[in-house]
Design an enzyme around this catalytic site. Sequence first.
Site: not given
Lengths: 339, 750
Positions: B18, B36
């Site tokens: 990320r 996620n």
Amino acid sequence: MALRDERVTLAHGGGGKAMRDLIEEVFTSVFAPPGMEDQARLQAEALAEPGARLAFTTDSYVVTPIEFPGGDIGKIAVCGTVNDLAVGGATPLWLSAAFIIEEGTEIALLRRIVATMAREAEAAGVKIVTGDTKVVGRGACDGVFVTTAGVGVIPGGVEMAAGRVAPGDVAIVNGVLGDHGATILAARGDLALSSAIESDCAALGHLMVDVLTVAPGAKAARDLTRGGLASALNEIAEAAGCGIEIEEDALPLRTEVVGMCEILGLDPLYLANEGRLVVFVPEAEAEAALAAMRARPEGSGAVIVGRAVGGHKQVRMTTAFGGQRIVDMLVGEQLPRIC
Amino acid sequence: MQGFEIRVRGQVQGVGFRPFIWRLAQERGLSGHVLNDPEGVLIRVAGALDGLAEAISDEAPPLARVDAVEVSEFVFDTAPEGFAIVASQGAGAETRVTPDAATCPDCLAEIRGDGRRRHYAFTNCTHCGPRFTILHALPYDRAQTTMAPFEMCPACRAEYENPADRRFHAQPIACPECGPRVWLEVDGEERPAEEVGAVLQGAGIVAVKGLGGFHLACDATNAEAVALLRERKRRPAKPFALMGEIETIRRYAQVSEAEVELLRDPAAPIVLLQKAGEALPEAVAPGQDSLGWMLPYTPLHHLLLREWGKGPLVMTSGNLSGEPQVIGNGEAREKLAGFVDAFLMHDRDIARRLDDSVVRADPPMVLRRARGQVPGTLPLPEGFEGAPQVVGYCGQMKAAICLIKNGQALLGHHLGELDEALTWEAFEQADADYAALFDHRPEVVAVDLHPDFRASRHGAERAARDGLRLVEVQHHHAHLAACMAENGWPLEGGKVAGIVLDGLGLGPDGTVWGGELLLGDYHGFARRGWLEPAPLIGGDRAQAEPWRNALVRLDAAGLEGLADSLFPEAPRDLARQAAAKGINAPLSSSAGRLFDAVAACLGICPMRQSYEGEAAMRLEALASRALAHGELAEAGAYAFSDAGDLLKTAPFFQALAADLEAGVAPETIALRFHAALAQGFARRARSLIESGDAKAVALTGGVYQNALLHRLTCAALGDLPVLSHRTLPANDGSLALGQAVIAAAQSERD
Ligand SMILES: [Fe+3]
Ligand SMILES: [Mg+2]
Ligand SMILES: [Zn+2]
Ligand SMILES: [Zn+2]
């Protein structure tokens, strides 16, 4: 002597005179059962004690060869059933004995078996009070099969059960392991061993009575027959719902048996015994139980082999190197497992 | 507002993915968000993509594995401002954990630099560091790891919370201020860690607490230290693994480009390398031509090798003989005290024992699958998409569990031999762990046919208890299926000729198999050729004592006299009687035992192997020397004679005996044996292909860890399609995968 034959024929099982002669001459003259009715009629005073219970067991015996160093099928048939009663805490009293005999069996062999049985029964303090014989055709059985049933009395207050074993209890074995199994294997395979091993076959009734006298808190005992110590301990662990840990270094083993096992690749923990038992007693009674066993010839080799534990529910052996191996019950014969 | 949605699948969680996306977005001035979820990573951006999708694949972080990047259109309700990392969404998000990874170059530079992590043994980031070995439970958060007792200091917290930092959400983040510490323990007394150098240089032995367990370390160049370690560990011959920096390794071994790559893999496995250049003491790996080397893979190892000690070091697993590696500090003090002069300890617990993985480059193969390689999934071949959830419970040795779900397989780590109590506990832990990791609820349990394998019993009990279907799989069929599955052979891809050369496994006929040509697929198999069976005198004893196997083979070839003269010390009479009377002497076609037989004839540890596979490994080393001299052409091969399905061994041993008589070099005899085995099976496999029965040849079973045999078999097969193990072990380490796919295939049909 009415019986002239050297070997058993089908006529000896026919129900006529030949049969009566065989039974009288070979069996009843030696066992001398009380009375001539086809049943034993027994005094029940022992049972009349408050809290006493009747113990009743039966087993069939098949062994090849029928005679082997240290014993024969008759000795196993008496000792085996006496031991089944003894490990349950019962004082063995009476046995029955039934024979299935293959046509062609030597009468002299039968006489030897019966003599052994009478001797062992007397030594064990039990009476053979009833019995039966059957003759079957060649190949229908292998020589002689013997079935004994036994009756004994469990005194009030004695409560032997595998389920009572608890963490902390000490496991004692009455002598070296695997002599019987090794003897039978050697005899069966005609193995040319450098030194002779004899079967450990023995009756353990007196020994158990002595143990219970000094260790009234004894929890459970098992005779170590087929499957050896490994199988007996697994049965106890399962019933008790706890683990059992034994020490490899503490296992009583005869050098000859160890040597033979190494060559044949067998594990003495799984070898059969006919005169060995394991008894679980509270830690506080362990020394007394051990001493009581050692005071008898059939317990002279008694040792503590391990104890019941919490934390796991397996039988584990601490090896000479300090690691722990799980000792399982086997499904059948020992099969190779190393891939 | 118009925009795009990008779905990324693969190993993309817990690897700094990320923040990586955040950085790409910043660089491009994109607005939107990343999160996620149970399927992986989801990215939404407003406006143009500006090459974002391509960059995701091209620049992915080192520990990520991108399987798919799927772009679709997306409409924002309100135009996003800036680019945000948003919290995980949906049940099952954050449930993935990646394997432990070796220290990355950035962290290494920090350890060697002047910053606040100078010489700090627990430096890590999202690109490296501990994962599976510190994990207690999912989700993978610091609180669920053995880092939980260490509260982050403000400086570490700032890094942890900064998306631009490479430690953004690095769960094991630590520094000298707040993290674990390391010390040396001598006679129960705490000493500064750097004093470990003096202990090692003084030929001492040190227990070093690593990532997945303790090692025993000593100076590998010091013959005295190595001998002392062998003596204390009661380990006479099994090769020791070594650790060194790459420049050090090059001094002692030949290292190819491919091997450098393996060494530098984030998994940092032990790589088997050919000895070359300077020699280390023979006692490091007696009788071997190759050595197992690994690079330092934690900051502690880097410090140990460069700052405190001097390489190379022996790094063998710290355990009691037969037991698995020790992982706890107290356990180490109790069990290893007799082996070591000092403990290099630290106070971060190890949650899960993981051995070092072992690999080889040529031919490429994973020999032991453990630290750095687990947990990870592998896609199952075409046709298994709809397979039910299956658990495969492996064999008795080299145990490793396998789960199947959603067309993926998760093959667990190497556990070891299951009668060992601690290994059994690790098996039970793994059983529960992997089920939780994979959110696995099996319908089918697959086990080996052998009723006395602990894993078979465990599987049968579980199936009975939970009302699951139990499938018993023949050992070598499972080996074949594992090889097919690893190679992506489709469910209905047709039959394969499997040359399965192995230790042993129970056959459906009640005899013991192990040198087999199987014609089969996932659904079933037929035995189309096998080594002539011989009695395994003493069952498992035959594995420990090679002479037993030589005796039965020589006797069967009418060479009793040779057996008598080769093994004068052995209890031959009793052994022969046991074989003749069938007392614990089951018939076996094991190829592993045939290796032992030949090795024993050549005087290689005839009376006793000190570790599993010693005779075979030394025989391979011997044969490889002959091959290196270019001897195969002249050497030729022995031949097995064919008798129906049997490869008869008598003529082979007669030829071997003649060579011994004629004084032919053992190297040549060893090579001729390898060639005979390879050619004997290859010829039969070839005919199965030529007859149209099989479409490819699979090489599997533990014996195919033998690189020379692998090469000779491939040479004998020529241009036929060959399936062999590369990323999974050829031995029982991948057995559970084979069991699981066979059970899945069966369930599909019903
Ligand atoms: Fe195998
Ligand atoms: Mg009974
Ligand atoms: Zn890093
Ligand atoms: Zn900090």
